[in-house]
Design a protein around this motif. Structure first.
Motif, PDB file in Angstrom:
ATOM      1  N   GLY A   8      -9.477  75.477  43.098  1.00 61.72           N
ATOM      2  CA  GLY A   8      -8.349  76.013  44.001  1.00 61.72           C
ATOM      3  C   GLY A   8      -8.907  77.201  44.793  1.00 61.72           C
ATOM      4  N   CYS A  12      -3.963  80.467  47.437  1.00 59.45           N
ATOM      5  CA  CYS A  12      -3.032  79.178  47.160  1.00 59.45           C
ATOM      6  C   CYS A  12      -2.063  79.463  46.066  1.00 59.45           C
ATOM      7  CB  CYS A  12      -4.081  78.086  46.868  1.00 59.45           C
ATOM      8  SG  CYS A  12      -3.146  76.629  46.512  1.00 59.45           S
ATOM      9  N   CYS A  15      -2.066  76.612  43.595  1.00 58.23           N
ATOM     10  CA  CYS A  15      -3.099  76.795  42.503  1.00 58.23           C
ATOM     11  C   CYS A  15      -2.672  77.762  41.402  1.00 58.23           C
ATOM     12  CB  CYS A  15      -4.477  77.395  43.196  1.00 58.23           C
ATOM     13  SG  CYS A  15      -4.864  76.285  44.557  1.00 58.23           S
ATOM     14  N   GLU A  35     -12.067  78.163  36.281  1.00 62.16           N
ATOM     15  CA  GLU A  35     -11.538  78.199  37.738  1.00 62.16           C
ATOM     16  C   GLU A  35     -12.532  78.400  38.545  1.00 62.16           C
ATOM     17  OE1 GLU A  35      -7.988  80.809  38.069  1.00 62.16           O
ATOM     18  OE2 GLU A  35      -8.320  81.668  35.923  1.00 62.16           O
ATOM     19  N   VAL A  52      -6.060  70.847  47.020  1.00 62.74           N
ATOM     20  CA  VAL A  52      -5.980  71.739  45.696  1.00 62.74           C
ATOM     21  C   VAL A  52      -4.876  72.184  45.781  1.00 62.74           C
ATOM     22  CG1 VAL A  52      -8.325  72.771  46.372  1.00 62.74           C
ATOM     23  CG2 VAL A  52      -6.586  73.798  47.448  1.00 62.74           C
ATOM     24  N   PRO A  53      -4.422  72.473  44.507  1.00 60.36           N
ATOM     25  CA  PRO A  53      -5.209  72.654  43.343  1.00 60.36           C
ATOM     26  C   PRO A  53      -5.392  71.079  42.721  1.00 60.36           C
ATOM     27  CG  PRO A  53      -2.992  73.004  42.869  1.00 60.36           C
ATOM     28  CD  PRO A  53      -3.035  72.795  44.048  1.00 60.36           C
ATOM     29  N   HIS A  69      -3.445  66.948  40.821  1.00 59.19           N
ATOM     30  CA  HIS A  69      -3.718  67.547  42.064  1.00 59.19           C
ATOM     31  C   HIS A  69      -2.282  68.096  42.546  1.00 59.19           C
ATOM     32  CE1 HIS A  69      -3.484  63.498  43.772  1.00 59.19           C
ATOM     33  NE2 HIS A  69      -2.994  64.358  45.020  1.00 59.19           N
TER      34      HIS A  69
END
Length: 92
Positions: A8, A12, A15, A35, A52-53, A69
């Motif tokens: 991510g 975000c 994320c 992560e 992303v994520p 995702h």
């Protein structure tokens, strides 16, 4: 213990949402969440772009399978974690 990797970005919100959505699964399963900030490496950024994520199996060093995702696919992740628990311990 199972390994999951969340790719991510620090800014975000999706994320962060996925990371938070994973926490309730810790009540039933033991896993390590790795992560990876995709902006920290040019090759990783090129691999994921704006997609992303992304949650994958395994560690960042391993070539894991994508589980989901954008949004957490709870049934799929739960099924994968249960399968890992069964293969490791014989029961979840």
């Amino acid at each position: 213990m199972a390994d999951l990797t969340l790719y991510g970005r620090s800014y975000c919100h999706l994320c962060e949402d996925m990371k938070i959505a994973l926490e309730p699964l810790r009540r039933d399963f033991s896993f390590v969440l790795h992560e990876v900030d995709v902006d920290g490496d040019a090759a990783t950024e090129a691999r994921f772009g704006e997609r992303v994520p992304v949650l994958t199996t395994g560690t960042p060093a391993g070539a894991g399978d994508e589980l989901c995702h954008y949004f957490l696919d709870v049934p799929r992740v739960r099924a994968w974690l249960a399968a890992q628990a069964i293969s490791q311990y014989g029961s979840p």
